[in-house]
Design a protein around this motif. Structure first.
Motif: not given
Length: 407
Positions: A149-170
């Protein structure tokens, strides 16, 4: 290709978007719909053989190189994208401003005198400057939606769990999602097809206006938001009013914050106690409060969150919900941290918390500027309607001029 054979520094970076201490670049591992496109990733995604920094030098210093590349990154590399570098994150992701006590704040190319938003600040800035085509971030409380929103972009937050979080900091597992940024809706959709996989688009049966969310928006941005809703109404029919929270969004935010903070302390408290890292004032205060949340308090909040999620599913059904992404324009960079916390963060989080509590997909759309700063509308739907949101954003906003500046 071995890490040593790749560039040893990020792209030219006048806006401060990229990490330098743990820079990494990778060629695409395959060919596909993203071939020829450039990618950046928030400094929370693991890359095999490289260290993840999580927005904090102490985290970088105390963690070994990752044994494997994060699943979301691997999917984009396999689809043909070339990784250009890591991007700055707010400290341990616990902010939505873009300010980092240790590394500074990236410059918002859409409004240089204003905050870029966080915690995926660097990813948003890298895309907004055109240094990369797309970028990955993460969104727990709003960390993709706000910088988009602040930078004038399209941004997507998907359904929780739709994309694996493997390898993402906890962080806070109940709310954490992988998200992404693009400068146009069509490319946002292309990335979504890679990350989410194929799925049919069923559309929406009605257009809903979240009245309690719009009540939080500043009057001088309403004309742009209303214009964007009218564009959607041209596809879906007249909008109907709805209240997301019969008891008030402020109470929902209290529930969200309690669950989020408790989970964050479960994820990070042991490391914090052992390492004793330094934090900026805002992040430090939130972590100190998180430490104090007890098990019973957290359990009660989780139970309330379950009730809220069920109620949201009933309220939304197969409809499309429109709401402001943030209350108004990005705050000025010169705004004191304490003022951002008391005067803006709470209002913003009331708009951001429903998607987290419901595990819902939410897509941020740039709809114009006021006083030279971007304004954004969000569209939100029930769980699993990610493809429908992306398809509608393309139909309504791809290839069309963004709405003009409003005084």
């Amino acid at each position: 290709m071995p890490l040593a054979d790749l560039p040893d520094r990020p792209p030219a970076d006048p806006f401060g978007a990229f990490c330098h201490e743990n820079h990494v670049a990778l060629r695409a591992t395959g060919a596909g719909p993203l071939s020829g496109l450039s990618l950046a990733i928030k400094d929370v995604f693991d890359i095999a053989g490289s260290r993840t920094g999580f927005g904090h030098p102490a985290w970088l210093a105390t963690h070994a190189p990752a044994p494997a590349t994060a699943e979301a990154v691997a999917r984009l590399l396999a689809a043909g994208a070339d990784l250009c570098g890591r991007t700055l994150s707010d400290e341990l992701c616990y902010s939505i401003s873009g300010e980092n006590f240790h590394y500074g704040m990236p410059i918002n190319p859409a409004a240089r005198d204003r905050l870029p938003g966080g915690s995926s600040s660097g990813s948003a800035v890298a895309v907004a400057t055109g240094l990369v085509d797309v970028a990955l971030g993460t969104d727990c409380g709003g960390s993709v939606r706000v910088p988009a929103a602040y930078c004038g972009l399209f941004g997507m937050r998907p359904t929780h769990g739709a994309i694996p979080l493997a390898g993402v900091a906890p962080f806070a597992p109940r709310f954490d999602t992988v998200g992404w940024f693009a400068r146009d809706a069509h490319l946002l959709q292309q990335v979504g097809e890679v990350l989410l996989g194929p799925a049919p688009s069923a559309g929406f049966d009605r257009l809903l206006i979240a009245q309690d969310a719009f009540a939080q928006s500043d009057p001088h941005v309403r004309a742009l938001l209303d214009g964007a809703v009218e564009r959607l109404a041209g596809l879906l029919g007249p909008a109907a009013p709805v209240r997301l929270s019969p008891d008030g969004l402020e109470g929902w935010l209290d529930t969200f914050r309690t669950v989020q903070a408790w989970e964050i302390w479960q994820s990070l408290g042991g490391w914090i106690d052992e390492t004793k890292p330094a934090f900026g004032s805002g992040v430090g205060q939130r972590l100190a409060a998180a430490r104090l949340i007890g098990t019973e308090e957290a359990a009660a909040a989780r139970a309330r969150a379950d009730i809220i999620a069920a109620a949201l599913a009933t309220t939304i059904g197969e409809g499309l919900v429109c709401l402001p992404t943030t209350p108004g324009l990005p705050p000025l960079r010169a705004t004191a941290s304490a003022e951002i916390e008391t005067a803006y963060r709470a209002r913003a989080m009331q708009l951001l918390c429903p998607a987290g509590l419901g595990g819902l997909p939410q897509l941020t759309i740039p709809v114009g500027t006021v006083d030279g700063a971007p304004v954004a509308l969000s569209i939100m739907a029930r769980r699993g309607k990610d493809v429908d949101l992306l398809d509608l954003a393309v139909r309504a906003f791809s290839g069309l001029p963004i709405m003009p500046e409003r005084p």
